[in-house]
Design an enzyme around this catalytic site. Structure first.
Site, mmCIF file in Angstrom:
data_model
loop_
_atom_site.group_PDB
_atom_site.id
_atom_site.type_symbol
_atom_site.label_atom_id
_atom_site.label_comp_id
_atom_site.label_asym_id
_atom_site.label_seq_id
_atom_site.Cartn_x
_atom_site.Cartn_y
_atom_site.Cartn_z
ATOM 1 N N CYS A 92 34.745 20.669 -17.919
ATOM 2 C CA CYS A 92 35.618 21.067 -19.045
ATOM 3 C C CYS A 92 37.037 20.531 -18.904
ATOM 4 O O CYS A 92 37.800 20.535 -19.875
ATOM 5 C CB CYS A 92 35.649 22.581 -19.178
ATOM 6 S SG CYS A 92 34.035 23.313 -19.222
ATOM 7 N N HIS A 102 41.814 25.012 -23.031
ATOM 8 C CA HIS A 102 40.361 24.824 -23.121
ATOM 9 C C HIS A 102 39.763 26.093 -23.720
ATOM 10 O O HIS A 102 40.091 27.210 -23.314
ATOM 11 C CB HIS A 102 39.793 24.561 -21.726
ATOM 12 C CG HIS A 102 38.305 24.659 -21.663
ATOM 13 N ND1 HIS A 102 37.490 24.058 -22.595
ATOM 14 C CD2 HIS A 102 37.489 25.305 -20.797
ATOM 15 C CE1 HIS A 102 36.235 24.322 -22.292
ATOM 16 N NE2 HIS A 102 36.209 25.075 -21.217
ATOM 17 N N ASN A 156 32.361 27.329 -26.604
ATOM 18 C CA ASN A 156 32.892 26.486 -25.532
ATOM 19 C C ASN A 156 32.177 25.134 -25.590
ATOM 20 O O ASN A 156 30.993 25.040 -25.274
ATOM 21 C CB ASN A 156 32.651 27.189 -24.187
ATOM 22 C CG ASN A 156 33.125 26.368 -23.001
ATOM 23 O OD1 ASN A 156 33.481 25.198 -23.140
ATOM 24 N ND2 ASN A 156 33.108 26.970 -21.830
HETATM 25 O O1 UT7 Z 1 34.214 26.195 -19.376
HETATM 26 C C1 UT7 Z 1 34.043 27.010 -18.251
HETATM 27 C C2 UT7 Z 1 32.763 27.788 -18.424
HETATM 28 N N1 UT7 Z 1 32.728 29.130 -18.024
HETATM 29 C C3 UT7 Z 1 33.539 30.135 -18.422
HETATM 30 O O2 UT7 Z 1 34.538 29.987 -19.046
HETATM 31 C C4 UT7 Z 1 33.076 31.504 -18.071
HETATM 32 C C5 UT7 Z 1 34.145 32.422 -17.564
HETATM 33 N N2 UT7 Z 1 33.637 33.767 -17.550
HETATM 34 C C6 UT7 Z 1 33.548 34.526 -18.676
HETATM 35 O O3 UT7 Z 1 33.933 34.064 -19.739
HETATM 36 C C7 UT7 Z 1 33.028 35.905 -18.558
HETATM 37 O O4 UT7 Z 1 32.834 36.239 -17.201
HETATM 38 C C8 UT7 Z 1 31.680 36.141 -19.331
HETATM 39 C C9 UT7 Z 1 31.950 36.076 -20.822
HETATM 40 C C10 UT7 Z 1 30.666 35.070 -18.944
HETATM 41 C C11 UT7 Z 1 31.108 37.501 -19.020
HETATM 42 O O5 UT7 Z 1 32.060 38.505 -19.312
HETATM 43 P P1 UT7 Z 1 32.377 39.656 -18.245
HETATM 44 O O6 UT7 Z 1 33.337 40.552 -18.884
HETATM 45 O O7 UT7 Z 1 32.778 38.960 -16.971
HETATM 46 O O8 UT7 Z 1 30.973 40.367 -18.121
HETATM 47 P P2 UT7 Z 1 30.067 40.557 -16.839
HETATM 48 O O9 UT7 Z 1 29.492 39.251 -16.410
HETATM 49 O O10 UT7 Z 1 30.835 41.365 -15.861
HETATM 50 O O11 UT7 Z 1 28.895 41.417 -17.452
HETATM 51 C C12 UT7 Z 1 29.127 42.730 -17.969
HETATM 52 C C13 UT7 Z 1 27.798 43.254 -18.477
HETATM 53 C C14 UT7 Z 1 26.647 43.098 -17.502
HETATM 54 O O12 UT7 Z 1 25.848 44.257 -17.584
HETATM 55 P P3 UT7 Z 1 25.978 45.418 -16.477
HETATM 56 O O13 UT7 Z 1 25.674 44.753 -15.171
HETATM 57 O O14 UT7 Z 1 27.398 45.900 -16.580
HETATM 58 O O15 UT7 Z 1 24.961 46.399 -16.936
HETATM 59 C C15 UT7 Z 1 25.883 41.927 -18.036
HETATM 60 O O16 UT7 Z 1 24.523 41.973 -17.722
HETATM 61 O O17 UT7 Z 1 27.405 42.545 -19.662
HETATM 62 C C16 UT7 Z 1 26.067 42.090 -19.521
HETATM 63 N N3 UT7 Z 1 25.913 40.855 -20.266
HETATM 64 C C17 UT7 Z 1 25.588 40.808 -21.576
HETATM 65 N N4 UT7 Z 1 25.328 41.763 -22.476
HETATM 66 C C18 UT7 Z 1 25.061 41.389 -23.732
HETATM 67 C C19 UT7 Z 1 26.092 39.582 -19.825
HETATM 68 N N5 UT7 Z 1 25.883 38.706 -20.832
HETATM 69 C C20 UT7 Z 1 25.576 39.447 -21.920
HETATM 70 C C21 UT7 Z 1 25.269 39.110 -23.252
HETATM 71 N N6 UT7 Z 1 25.026 40.117 -24.120
HETATM 72 N N7 UT7 Z 1 25.234 37.839 -23.698
#
Ligand code: UT7
Length: 310
Positions: free
Chosen positions: A112, A235, A265
């Site tokens: 990215c 980004h 993204n």
């Molecule tokens: O260009 C670079 C590419 N990467 C990035 O920019 C990613 C950077 N990271 C992020 O943007 C965030 O970490 C995410 C958007 C990927 C995730 O957000 P988060 O606030 O860090 O959520 P999390 O991973 O801590 O997950 C929270 C909960 C989990 O459930 P539990 O364990 O709390 O029960 C996940 O299983 O949300 C759940 N979850 C979802 N629920 C519904 C994860 N993905 C999803 C989804 N829909 N798509």
């Protein structure tokens, strides 16, 4: 004479995939995606449109916008992690299609942050007076390396392309300063096996810290203050990450580009796509000071402070 942007173009596939469409494909919700990422929809390229096609369409527009001919291009740099094939490169494919017969061509793999790496590389050749015109493209067809059964990643990405022609610009316009960086120890947090694998929380923490740092660093290198910044183009990964950079620069909401809601993204394409969006919306004017900042798999990062205009 500094290197700057003299032409722009972009291509976005027609097909729109909304959060509501994703709700039908996997265990997710519009509410979760919107509140955690700011994304509402993304574009998905059709099967017969590959990365080089999108790069070609965006490049054609940038060449026209710059008012040059393909034969005048000295170098083509394509930032992508989703090339049609490892070789020939996307840059060689578009070199042929554009008829850029004089141009050298290579792809840049910096995920990215790739478009920042591309612009900074172009700057070196232009300011050394080795090359006059460099075509820099950021393009991704992430849909082909997305695991549509992994809700942790599938909701985040989109396809598209953005391109710029870089050349010498007048007065004190052009690239004022830059920072590029890499930290291979974090490679394990975001990589491609068959599909994209990501430790979202680790990437999130890295992104918030590094984007903010890089914004401050390029301002210092350019001898500028936060209040000198007219517009921030981060980004477009996640609105929460972007907001952290904006707050670090103490900018009001309207001074930050936000296209993540519409396009998701798009990795290396997100910054050039946003440049075109904001220019068309009249939000970037000649002599504005822009800060662009990206981060991605590798891990990599890059930022540029630039005074807009030819
Ligand atoms: O260009 C670079 C590419 N990467 C990035 O920019 C990613 C950077 N990271 C992020 O943007 C965030 O970490 C995410 C958007 C990927 C995730 O957000 P988060 O606030 O860090 O959520 P999390 O991973 O801590 O997950 C929270 C909960 C989990 O459930 P539990 O364990 O709390 O029960 C996940 O299983 O949300 C759940 N979850 C979802 N629920 C519904 C994860 N993905 C999803 C989804 N829909 N798509």
């Amino acid at each position: 004479m500094r290197a700057g942007v003299i032409g722009i173009g972009r291509y976005l596939p027609e097909k729109v995939l909304t959060n509501f469409d994703l709700e039908k494909m996997m265990d997710t919700s519009d509410e979760w995606i919107r509140t955690r990422t700011g994304i509402e929809q993304r574009r998905i390229a059709s099967d017969d449109v590959d990365t080089s096609d999108m790069a070609f369409f965006a490049a054609q527009k940038a060449i026209k916008d710059a008012g040059i001919t393909p034969e005048e291009i000295d170098l083509i740099l394509v930032a992508t992690v989703t090339p049609d094939t490892p070789f020939p490169s996307v840059s060689c494919k578009i070199q042929e299609r554009l008829g850029a017969t004089k141009a050298a061509a290579m792809d840049i793999s910096a995920a990215c942050a790739g478009f920042m790496y591309g612009m900074v590389t172009a700057k070196q050749f232009i300011e050394a007076k080795v090359y006059k015109y460099v075509l820099v493209v950021g393009v991704e067809k992430l849909s082909k390396i997305t695991n549509w059964e992994d809700r942790n990643t599938a909701v985040l990405f989109g396809d598209g392309a953005g391109a710029v022609i870089m050349g010498g610009v007048s007065g004190d316009r052009g690239i004022l300063s830059f920072e590029l960086g890499a930290d291979g120890t974090g490679g394990k947090h975001l990589y491609q096996d068959e599909y994209i694998i990501m430790n979202g929380r680790e990437v999130f923490k890295f992104a918030v810290r590094q984007m903010g740092e890089s914004c401050i660093n390029v301002l210092e290198k350019a001898g500028l203050k936060k209040e000198d910044v007219d517009f921030l183009i981060p980004h477009q990964a996640n609105i929460r990450i972007m907001e952290a950079s904006r707050q670090r620069l103490e900018l009001p909401v309207e001074k930050m580009s936000k296209t993540v809601d519409k396009y998701g993204n798009t990795s290396a394409a997100s910054i050039p796509i946003s440049i075109v969006e904001e220019l068309e919306a009249g939000k970037i004017k000649d002599d504005d000071v822009l800060v662009m900042v990206g981060f991605g798999g590798g891990l990599t990062w890059g930022a540029i402070a630039l005074r807009w205009g030819k």
